[in-house]
Scaffold this motif. Structure first.
Motif, PDB file in Angstrom:
ATOM      1  N   CYS A   1      15.169 100.693  22.077  1.00 21.02           N
ATOM      2  CA  CYS A   1      14.291 101.732  22.579  1.00 21.02           C
ATOM      3  C   CYS A   1      15.082 102.822  23.318  1.00 21.02           C
TER       4      CYS A   1
ATOM      5  N   PHE B   1       6.102 105.867  31.063  1.00 19.49           N
ATOM      6  CA  PHE B   1       7.194 105.020  31.554  1.00 19.49           C
ATOM      7  C   PHE B   1       8.376 105.874  32.005  1.00 19.49           C
ATOM      8  N   SER B   2       8.616 106.966  31.265  1.00 19.07           N
ATOM      9  CA  SER B   2       9.782 107.801  31.561  1.00 19.07           C
ATOM     10  C   SER B   2       9.642 108.543  32.888  1.00 19.07           C
TER      11      SER B   2
ATOM     12  N   LYS C   1       7.297 107.173  35.403  1.00 23.23           N
ATOM     13  CA  LYS C   1       7.004 106.156  36.419  1.00 23.23           C
ATOM     14  C   LYS C   1       8.255 105.378  36.835  1.00 23.23           C
ATOM     15  N   TYR C   2       9.100 105.097  35.852  1.00 25.43           N
ATOM     16  CA  TYR C   2      10.319 104.328  36.138  1.00 25.43           C
ATOM     17  C   TYR C   2      11.518 105.100  35.605  1.00 25.43           C
ATOM     18  N   PRO C   3      11.711 106.303  36.118  1.00 26.49           N
ATOM     19  CA  PRO C   3      12.736 107.173  35.530  1.00 26.49           C
ATOM     20  C   PRO C   3      14.138 106.574  35.576  1.00 26.49           C
ATOM     21  N   HIS C   4      14.433 105.790  36.592  1.00 24.15           N
ATOM     22  CA  HIS C   4      15.786 105.222  36.686  1.00 24.15           C
ATOM     23  C   HIS C   4      16.068 104.296  35.508  1.00 24.15           C
ATOM     24  N   ILE C   5      15.062 103.515  35.131  1.00 24.48           N
ATOM     25  CA  ILE C   5      15.256 102.607  34.003  1.00 24.48           C
ATOM     26  C   ILE C   5      15.264 103.405  32.701  1.00 24.48           C
ATOM     27  N   SER C   6      14.319 104.367  32.617  1.00 26.61           N
ATOM     28  CA  SER C   6      14.238 105.217  31.427  1.00 26.61           C
ATOM     29  C   SER C   6      15.557 105.938  31.171  1.00 26.61           C
ATOM     30  N   GLU C   7      16.151 106.450  32.229  1.00 27.49           N
ATOM     31  CA  GLU C   7      17.425 107.171  32.083  1.00 27.49           C
ATOM     32  C   GLU C   7      18.535 106.226  31.635  1.00 27.49           C
ATOM     33  N   ALA C   8      18.543 105.021  32.209  1.00 25.46           N
ATOM     34  CA  ALA C   8      19.602 104.068  31.856  1.00 25.46           C
ATOM     35  C   ALA C   8      19.515 103.725  30.374  1.00 25.46           C
ATOM     36  N   MET C   9      18.292 103.493  29.899  1.00 26.42           N
ATOM     37  CA  MET C   9      18.114 103.166  28.481  1.00 26.42           C
ATOM     38  C   MET C   9      18.486 104.370  27.619  1.00 26.42           C
TER      39      MET C   9
ATOM     40  N   ASP D   1      22.292 105.014  27.240  1.00 23.61           N
ATOM     41  CA  ASP D   1      22.908 104.158  26.213  1.00 23.61           C
ATOM     42  C   ASP D   1      22.675 104.765  24.838  1.00 23.61           C
TER      43      ASP D   1
ATOM     44  N   PHE E   1      11.860 106.330  26.338  1.00 15.34           N
ATOM     45  CA  PHE E   1      10.806 107.310  26.624  1.00 15.34           C
ATOM     46  C   PHE E   1       9.540 106.576  27.046  1.00 15.34           C
ATOM     47  N   GLY E   2       8.853 105.957  26.098  1.00 22.79           N
ATOM     48  CA  GLY E   2       7.666 105.172  26.426  1.00 22.79           C
ATOM     49  C   GLY E   2       6.586 105.964  27.127  1.00 22.79           C
TER      50      GLY E   2
END
Lengths: 250, 253, 481
Positions: free
Chosen positions: B179, B186-187, B189-197, B200, B182-183
């Protein structure tokens, strides 16, 4: 002990039933087909199994050698008892075995294991409470903890997974194949089955034939003890044997 | 319009919010490609949103209103073409959940679901077109969007179409099916995780050496582009329609 | 119940992302386990694998639909085998059962093989308080126990620890020199625990499966600790969630094919142990008492909700963790309670309270990789959506988490989206705001609300000068032919 700890069974089941939207106990409808199988049904399947096992027996043994090796058994097959015995003697010498424990199984009427151990000067004990010169439970346990090798037969040997199956009972301790760092399992061809399902069929048969009992325990052993819990790096021989050897007679 | 042709397929376009507002040129290419493939395209002008963002945030009441609007707006359609795996999945799969307890609209939604197709899926599976006669001089890599892959279940159609593009050097993307992060909400609400994904994904894209990143979902491309652009990468994002659009490439893009 | 830290998801995950060593460990475990799983599936063949999954799912559906029947049958058969079954409606009851057995049998030392349910109960703490020495024996769990931490993965509990950390831990807690070799570290644990195995009064295990037909408890392990815990002591207690029961022994082969491959790519674990009650009179060894503790602890609530029931089909393989892009970034501890990853995002909120764990169902891009990887085809994304629905719209205030502002915002958004003209106006307003900051259609860093967080590390596309619908109306409506 008959005191009830926790919730009484009927109350617990009523609560589960309630969650499923039912108020009274009911059987699955239609019933689950496996639980409808009678002894006759299973015996018919056993017959089919036996017929299947007669076919391509030599290829079957080869397939077992391959699948057992794939799961890190050290496997050797021998066409006769003499060669097998000779190999075992060499193996014990190479391993530097000084103390051995063994089960009491019919395979040892074929393989003269005590004579072999004696000739090599290896101290050994048979873990069998009803056998001659029996040890106390504590002594037996200590022997299994201290031994360099545990020697057993096998009850079933499964080609699909490269597994030896052990059914602990009189003369066959749970710890003989588990305590020492090396386990040697001697396999007779008639113990070899194709799949996990074959083993379970045969156990269910025993269960029904014995009025609802198939013994207290069953172990599939598919290689040495392993872990990868530290940095996903494989280590062999954690709490169980580090080395497992399979000698197939046939 | 050549009315004497007997093989005209009448389709309706659902353009999606992202294309409508942010990437209208993609909508243009989608229309072009459909027309180049022998379709007559109509665009129900009152359409807005499929309702997925509200649905994914748990607001089924509001989402249902938007879903009903879609059912109404596209009542007359034979086919509803959606240039987004994610919106197509919403309409085909999740409308059935939305209306599960509403028998009358469930019937409508079930009939409607049978008409919904993601753009590349429609070309290959319905129109049976695998080679559209497109040309593209360049090296590109393809990112399969999650809903197209797993909800629509279309893994092959985009690749089939791209494999037949003359001149296109398609290189494979490492961990393509991961993935992009984006989601939708999700992108944010949880931007730190979204950015990390997303990082990559962007790094994997840059490692291919491609000059373009192709996908069937603009949501994914917007996310990945955000990171590529911030990293000052020269990789361009392209919706698959823009690669297939003969009007762009014959004009010498 | 162990400390609930689900509310700290945001902070924990932010910290986890900055922890480079954790990121490395997660990458290694994720690609390693998942890669091995894919290889194992390739050797089986995709078509066969899919058939197995379908069959396993059918069996689980049936078993859970008739859970009362199978639990009843299981209890009968275990009792016939000479074992005792105890039913625990919640964690207090379960802990009480185990401590009462321990107390009345004068248990001083207990060895434990892996049981996720026992983590739910915080069983070790309860036993230790009543004077029992408890030793985790699975190497990963033992490391966690020494470190006084919780497991961060279903199958590899200590995956977040480097070997250096493990070496230091062993040095501090066991007074051994600081080791360099992983094998040596494993040997230290082996030596310490070997003594405990053979001196333990009681062995506690979990269960991977329970077989109703024969009254059996099945555990699959690699290390041998499972066998030792269930064979060496005089008492064996098996403690597990009530949902683990499957109808027949003949079903077991299928699950044994699916579970190890899904977890670590192995064809089968080194050991599969099937316990049919205490030792028989003529056995050489084995526990003289077998107790099976079946735990509800909120599972009947999941059973009752048709949308959530399939969470109970889980066989705890960890495949969803290994493939989840979110888990691979934030790690197990971010989830704040016993069960991490995709399945944890459903189960933990259901067991600790949805509102308390309101981040978990939302911290997912709904990519669906978990659903693909699950050997039982559990539709995790669908359940996450169901939980989001409860959090946003439930009429039950104990579940609904959204405040008035949130509800109004949703209503407002919904309203705009239903009215194309209002949508056009909104778009123009946003475009006007963005335009001065736009650099060739791209927004760089900005401090505008909502956009500021997106643009912190990502560029943003500015709203296009003309919408697609206006281009359609002016140019495209007519086919050029």
């Amino acid at each position: 002990m008959t005191e009830i700890l926790g919730t009484p069974k009927d109350d617990f089941l009523a609560s589960v039933r309630g969650a499923l939207g039912r108020s009274t106990p009911s059987n699955p409808s239609p019933p689950y087909f496996r639980l409808e199988e009678s002894l006759t049904d299973l015996e018919k399947m056993e017959q089919d199994l036996k017929e299947r096992l007669l076919i391509d027996h030599d290829q079957r043994i080869n397939a077992l050698v391959e699948s057992a090796r794939a799961t890190a058994w050290n496997v050797n097959r021998f066409p006769n008892l003499e060669e097998a015995t000779s190999y075992i003697a060499d193996l014990l010498t190479t391993l530097g075995v000084q103390h051995a424990v063994r089960s009491n199984q019919s395979i040892f009427h074929q393989i003269p294991i005590d004579e072999l151990l004696n000739n090599l000067g290896i101290e050994s004990a048979v873990i069998d409470q009803n056998g001659a010169g029996q040890l106390s439970q504590t002594q037996a346990r200590q022997k299994m903890i201290d031994a360099d090798i545990g020697i057993t037969g096998s009850d079933y040997c499964v080609v699909e997974t490269g597994s030896v199956v052990i059914l602990p009972r009189a003369g066959l301790s749970r710890l003989v194949s588990l305590g020492p760092p090396v386990h040697l399992a001697i396999v007779s061809p008639q113990e070899i089955v194709d799949t996990l399902d074959d083993v379970f069929l045969l156990r269910r048969l025993d269960y029904l034939r014995n009025g609802g009992d198939m013994g207290s325990y069953l172990n599939f052993i598919s290689g040495p003890s392993r872990t990868a819990d530290i940095e996903q790096t494989l280590v062999v021989g954690v709490h169980g044997p580090k080395e497992v050897h399979m000698v197939i007679l046939g | 319009m050549n009315h004497s042709q007997t093989n005209i397929t009448k389709v309706s376009l659902f353009c999606t919010c992202i294309i409508d507002q942010l990437y209208p040129e993609v909508g243009k290419s989608v229309v072009n490609v459909l027309r180049q493939s022998g379709c007559e395209v109509d665009f129900p002008i009152n359409q807005t949103c499929c309702g997925q963002p509200l649905y994914n945030s748990g607001f089924t009441r509001e989402s249902k209103k938007l879903a009903l609007k879609v059912l109404n707006d596209f009542e007359h359609s034979n086919y509803v073409i959606v240039p987004s795996g994610s919106c197509a999945a919403m309409m085909r799969n999740f409308y059935l959940d939305l209306f599960a307890k509403d028998q009358r609209n469930l019937t409508r939604a079930t009939a409607f679901a049978g008409k919904v197709y993601e753009f590349s899926e429609f070309l290959v599976r319905v129109l049976k077109i695998e080679d559209i006669g497109a040309k593209y001089a360049g090296k590109a890599t393809y990112h399969p969007s999650c809903h197209l892959l797993r909800e629509i279940g279309e893994r092959e159609a985009p690749k089939i179409l791209l494999d037949n593009v003359d001149g296109l050097d398609l290189v494979s993307l490492h961990q393509a099916e991961y993935c992009c992060g984006f989601g939708g909400s999700f992108s944010i609400k949880y931007p730190h995780i979204s950015e990390a994904m997303g990082t990559d994904k962007a790094e994997n894209v840059m490692a291919t050496g491609a000059d373009s990143l192709i996908s069937c979902d603009m949501g994914c491309l917007m996310q990945i582009d955000g990171l590529l652009s911030r990293a000052e990468s020269t990789v361009r994002i392209r919706h698959i329609s823009q690669i297939l659009d003969r009007e762009i490439h014959s004009a010498g893009s | 119940m162990p400390e609930v830290k689900t509310q700290a998801f945001r902070n924990s995950s932010e910290t986890a992302l900055k922890n480079t060593q954790l990121q490395q460990a997660l990458k290694r475990a994720g690609t390693g386990f998942d890669g091995a799983r894919r290889q194992a599936i390739d050797s089986v063949g995709a078509v066969n694998w899919d058939l197995w999954r379908d069959e396993a799912r059918k069996i689980k559906i049936h078993a859970l639909e008739n859970l009362d029947y199978y639990l009843d049958l299981l209890e009968q058969k275990v009792t016939e085998n000479g074992g005792e079954v105890h039913f625990a409606k919640d964690s207090e009851e379960a802990n009480l059962i185990v401590s009462q057995i321990a107390k009345s049998r004068n248990v001083q030392i207990a060895t434990k093989s892996k049981s996720m349910v026992s983590e739910e109960l915080d069983l070790n703490k309860v036993l230790e308080k009543s004077g029992v020495e408890v030793y985790e024996t699975d190497l990963g769990e033992y490391i966690i126990q020494l470190a006084e931490e919780t497991p961060s993965h279903l199958v590899a509990p200590a995956l977040h620890k480097t070997k250096e950390e493990v070496a230091l831990l062993l040095h501090e807690k066991l007074q051994v020199p600081i080791l360099d070799d992983i094998e040596d570290m494993a040997r230290v644990a082996r030596d310490v625990l070997r003594d405990k195995f053979f001196n333990a009064d009681m062995g506690i295990s979990g269960a991977n499966f329970l077989i109703a037909e024969t009254g059996s408890l099945v555990i699959i392990t690699n290390e041998g600790n499972g066998r030792l815990c269930t064979s060496a002591p005089r008492i064996h207690i098996g403690i597990t969630g009530m949902e683990k029961v499957i109808p027949s022994l003949q079903d077991l082969g299928l699950f044994l094919r699916l579970l190890p491959r899904s977890a670590t790519g192995q064809h089968l674990t080194s050991y599969v142990s099937i316990v049919n009650g205490p030792k028989r009179e003529t056995d050489e060894d084995g526990p003289s008492e077998f107790h099976l503790v079946l735990v509800d602890n909120g599972r009947s609530r999941m059973l009752a909700d048709p949308e959530l029931r399939e969470a109970l089909y889980c066989i705890r393989c960890g495949a969803c963790l290994n493939i989840c892009p979110v888990y691979q970034k934030v790690g197990g501890h971010s989830y704040g309670w016993v069960y991490p990853g995709p399945i944890g995002a459903i189960v933990s909120p259901e067991l600790v309270g949805l509102k308390r764990a309101s981040d978990l169902p939302f911290a997912s891009s709904l990519c669906g990789a978990c659903k693909d990887a699950c050997p039982i085809k559990i539709n995790i994304p669908r359940m996450l959506l169901h939980q989001r629905h409860k959090l946003s719209e439930s009429t039950d205030v104990s579940e609904r988490n959204i405040g008035l502002t949130g509800r109004l915002a949703a209503k407002f958004t919904g309203h705009i989206l239903q009215h194309p003209k209002q949508l056009s106006i909104t778009r123009s307003i946003i475009r006007l705001i963005q335009l001065p900051l736009s650099n060739k259609g791209t927004l760089k860093k900005t401090s505008l609300p909502i956009l500021s967080r997106w643009t912190k590390n990502r560029d943003m596309k500015v709203i296009a000068p003309k919408s697609f619908r206006s281009i359609w109306q002016t140019e495209l409506y007519k086919d050029k032919d």
